[in-house]
Design an enzyme around this catalytic site. Structure first.
Site, PDB file in Angstrom:
ATOM      1  CB  ALA A 155      59.759  93.153  28.684  1.00 30.00           C
ATOM      2  CG  PHE A 156      53.912  90.511  28.926  1.00 29.10           C
ATOM      3  CD1 PHE A 156      53.292  89.470  29.607  1.00 29.10           C
ATOM      4  CD2 PHE A 156      53.686  91.809  29.354  1.00 29.10           C
ATOM      5  CE1 PHE A 156      52.455  89.724  30.684  1.00 29.10           C
ATOM      6  CE2 PHE A 156      52.841  92.078  30.430  1.00 29.10           C
ATOM      7  CZ  PHE A 156      52.223  91.028  31.096  1.00 29.10           C
ATOM      8  CG  ASP A 157      61.266  89.399  27.823  1.00 25.09           C
ATOM      9  OD1 ASP A 157      61.165  90.455  27.187  1.00 25.09           O
ATOM     10  OD2 ASP A 157      61.926  89.312  28.871  1.00 25.09           O
ATOM     11  CG  ASP A 195      48.832  68.803  29.666  1.00 24.08           C
ATOM     12  OD1 ASP A 195      48.290  67.970  30.415  1.00 24.08           O
ATOM     13  OD2 ASP A 195      48.342  69.156  28.577  1.00 24.08           O
ATOM     14  CE1 TYR A 206      68.721  90.341  33.026  1.00 24.13           C
ATOM     15  CE2 TYR A 206      67.313  92.246  32.645  1.00 24.13           C
ATOM     16  CZ  TYR A 206      68.113  91.489  33.486  1.00 24.13           C
ATOM     17  OH  TYR A 206      68.308  91.896  34.785  1.00 24.13           O
TER      18      TYR A 206
END
Length: 670
Positions: free
Chosen positions: A319-321, A464, A405
């Protein structure tokens, strides 16, 4: 009146941007019917925004500040999903200033309405119904469906059609909060997204160590030995504790923070703006301490969860949540007395549905103060007088749920200038069926018939900095023992060795060397130490990606190969795992590509990326619901101040705190 460039997108702006895109589509005639994937604020170029923020910090009237365009990013696709476009809309002119078509192999993420559509299609499919009927489920049982991103098959060198890999579960209780993950089914339908139809049903291996990768070896009555494992209080088989007394957080004079202009926060010398993005969720902008520049932007860039079970189709579980699901799109509505305690400030947001209509997301961010223990203390041995302050933190929290999750993300600001990021993983582990009495090398049996597979979580922070300005340098520092010499006759000396990053690259944690990474401004020096002013990141020395070097999992998540990356700032370089992660075959336009440019990063506008990992081998104690697993990273001032910046925090006294001593109860039988 114009919106502040960093104010979150409004409902009217969403509608206006959608209308501009519809007009553009009509004029081009390239798509007839579309689905909106997201409509979100497109942050202006830093070169334009930074002068505006400086003018704001100097209290320049709004009318005299530089012009900054108000831009919106709109991602949409045709009904089949085969063609997708991202349009950048100018709200100032009501026009599209750029339209980008996704390339072959790039897929847009699913919109908010599609998961419901997928579930309905799968559960009403005749082949799925027939396959379920063969499982001899108990009468009255209800089947549930989790639609997962399909991932990518190994050695796939052609475009992967849009697919959904579904995992099915069953509940035997009629209670709506019953735990479905205690009853995983051994079949997995695959849906073609473009055609919205089930194209096949994969079987799931249910064997143990001795069965290897084989399928279809278990009994048809697989669930016969699976008892319910519940976590909702209404369904617990054990009594709820009765000896826990209430704990109230009371601030009789109100909070110490102030919020103005919708998202401008001021607290204890800190000043920053709170943002909310479809993909990243909570973002923090223009962070200043006592008027000094510290960070331009802070965010969670990506989260990927690869699984370690090699049995097909589990090999695709990754998964790329954030890239696939969107932290903003999956954010919880936070509740008083539950997610945060005390005096709470909530922030709302607006999102777009698949039709381009604005939907309000209420209470997606909560902000509150917390006591953080002793801030600093010293007891004078001569007088016996203790000088002590209680530390206090300001916590901004965003919680997202991605099927099983739950993740709790918090940015924590300290009075002493430290900024901390904390993530807590909780919820329910993803489960798979396993035969009675079997044990698996690919996970742990956490309940009868329930296998919780080994997996990893990788979170990538995007930091950043603007330490007293945007031209910064990254320095690696290590504590090194010195050999016994004339200058070190007793062998006790050690020193700090420093190396400067000249080019964009990666690095790793080394706790045995006390390795830290210091962001400095070479043009500003501390008058006391003589060193450049800076902030230090102590990296979390977590295990990195375990998947093999040639694996698709690794190719898709190169950011998880190293703890630290430093890159040269470019507008739009926001996504550690690549801009388009849905069924990606490799990380494209992600942090590994940013670093590969080999650009100068010394005394430049730089970005620091920190990947923190969690290798999760589940245990029975983490089921049916998992207690939070906490990871924390801090950015601490180093030579930034000339004395303890929390020196002026008021002394902690009983007159203010009103603590109460608990009297011991006498034992009547002693």
């Amino acid at each position: 009146m114009r919106q502040h460039p960093l104010q979150n997108i409004t409902a009217s702006e969403i509608r206006r941007a959608a209308d501009v895109v519809r007009r553009g589509i009509k004029s081009r005639g390239n798509v007839t019917s579309i689905r909106f994937k997201y409509i979100t604020l497109h942050e202006p170029p830093k070169a334009l925004l930074m002068p505006y923020l400086d003018a704001e910090s100097d209290n320049v009237p709004v009318a005299l500040r530089p012009f900054v365009p108000r831009l919106v990013a709109v991602l949409y696709a045709d009904e089949s999903g085969l063609e997708a476009f991202e349009s950048i809309v100018s709200l100032d002119t009501g026009t599209e200033v750029d339209v980008i078509k996704l390339l072959a192999g790039q897929q847009a993420p699913n919109d908010g309405g599609q998961p419901r559509q997928f579930i309905q299609t799968i559960l009403h499919d005749s082949s799925v119904i027939a396959a379920i009927s063969k499982l001899n489920l108990p009468a009255g049982a209800t089947v549930y469906c989790d639609p997962w991103s399909y991932g990518t098959d190994k050695f796939s060198h052609t475009d992967t059609p849009a697919r959904i890999q579904a995992y099915l579960y069953v509940c035997t209780s009629p209670h709506p909060e019953s735990n479905q993950y205690a009853f995983p089914l051994p079949i997995s339908p695959v849906l073609d997204v473009a055609e919205n139809r089930v194209i096949r049903i994969d079987t799931l291996a249910t064997g143990g160590i001795e069965d290897g990768l084989d399928h279809n070896i278990g009994s048809d009555a697989l669930l016969a030995h699976c008892p319910p494992k519940e976590f909702h209080q209404d369904l617990l088989e054990i009594p709820v504790r009765t000896d826990l007394k209430p704990l109230h957080v009371v601030q009789p004079e109100g909070p110490s923070f102030a919020v103005s202009d919708k998202n401008l926060v001021q607290w204890q010398k800190w000043r920053f703006r709170v943002g909310f993005h479809y993909r990243e969720g909570l973002t923090i902008h223009d962070v200043r301490y006592d008027g000094r520049k510290v960070f331009y932007r802070l965010s969670m860039s990506e989260l990927t969860v690869p699984y370690g079970d090699p049995r097909a189709p589990y090999h695709r579980k990754q998964a790329f949540d954030i890239g696939d699901g969107g932290a903003g799109a999956c954010s919880n509505v936070l509740g008083l007395g539950c997610d945060c305690l005390g005096l709470i400030q909530y922030f709302n947001a607006w999102m777009a549905d698949e039709n381009g209509e604005a939907e309000e997301s209420r209470n997606v961010i909560c902000m509150h103060e917390q006591d953080s223990g002793i801030g600093w203390k010293h007891s004078n041995r001569r007088t016996g007088v203790a000088s002590i302050t209680r530390g206090r933190t300001l916590v901004l929290q965003n919680i997202l749920t991605l099927m099983n999750y739950d993740y709790i993300f918090a940015w924590i600001f300290h009075q002493n200038g430290t900024v901390e990021f904390e993530t807590r993983a909780t919820g329910v582990v993803s489960t798979a069926p396993i035969d009675k009495g079997a044990r698996s090398p690919w996970g742990n049996v956490v309940a009868p018939g329930v296998l919780a597979q080994n997996h990893q979580h990788f979170f990538c922070l995007r930091i950043d900095p603007m330490i007293d300005g945007t031209r910064n340098t990254l320095v690696q520092a290590e504590s090194v023992a010195l050999p016994e010499t004339e200058d070190n006759p007793f062998g006790n000396a050690w020193t700090v060795q420093k190396s400067v990053f000249e080019k964009s690259t990666f690095a790793d944690a080394a706790p045995e060397k006390n390795r830290v990474f210091k962001i400095i401004n070479e043009s500003h020096h501390n008058h006391m130490s003589g060193n450049p002013v800076g902030y230090t990141l102590v990296p979390l020395p977590s295990q990195m990606l375990l998947a093999g070097k040639n694996s698709v999992i690794r190719q898709r998540a190169r950011f998880a190969e190293h703890h630290i990356w430093v890159t040269r700032y470019r507008d739009g370089d926001l996504w550690a795992g690549g801009q388009w992660t849905e069924q990606s075959m490799k990380e494209t336009n992600g942090v590994s590509d940013y670093a590969a440019r080999n650009e100068d990063v010394k005394n430049e506008d730089i970005v620091l990326w920190h990947t923190i990992g969690m290798s999760h081998s589940p245990t029975p104690e983490q089921f049916p619901v998992m207690g939070v697993e906490t990871l924390s990273v801090a950015l601490r001032p180093s030579d930034f101040f000339e004395f303890n910046p929390a020196l002026d925090v008021p002394r902690s006294t009983q007159a203010i705190n009103n603590s109460v001593q608990v009297e011991r109860k006498r034992c009547e039988t002693c």
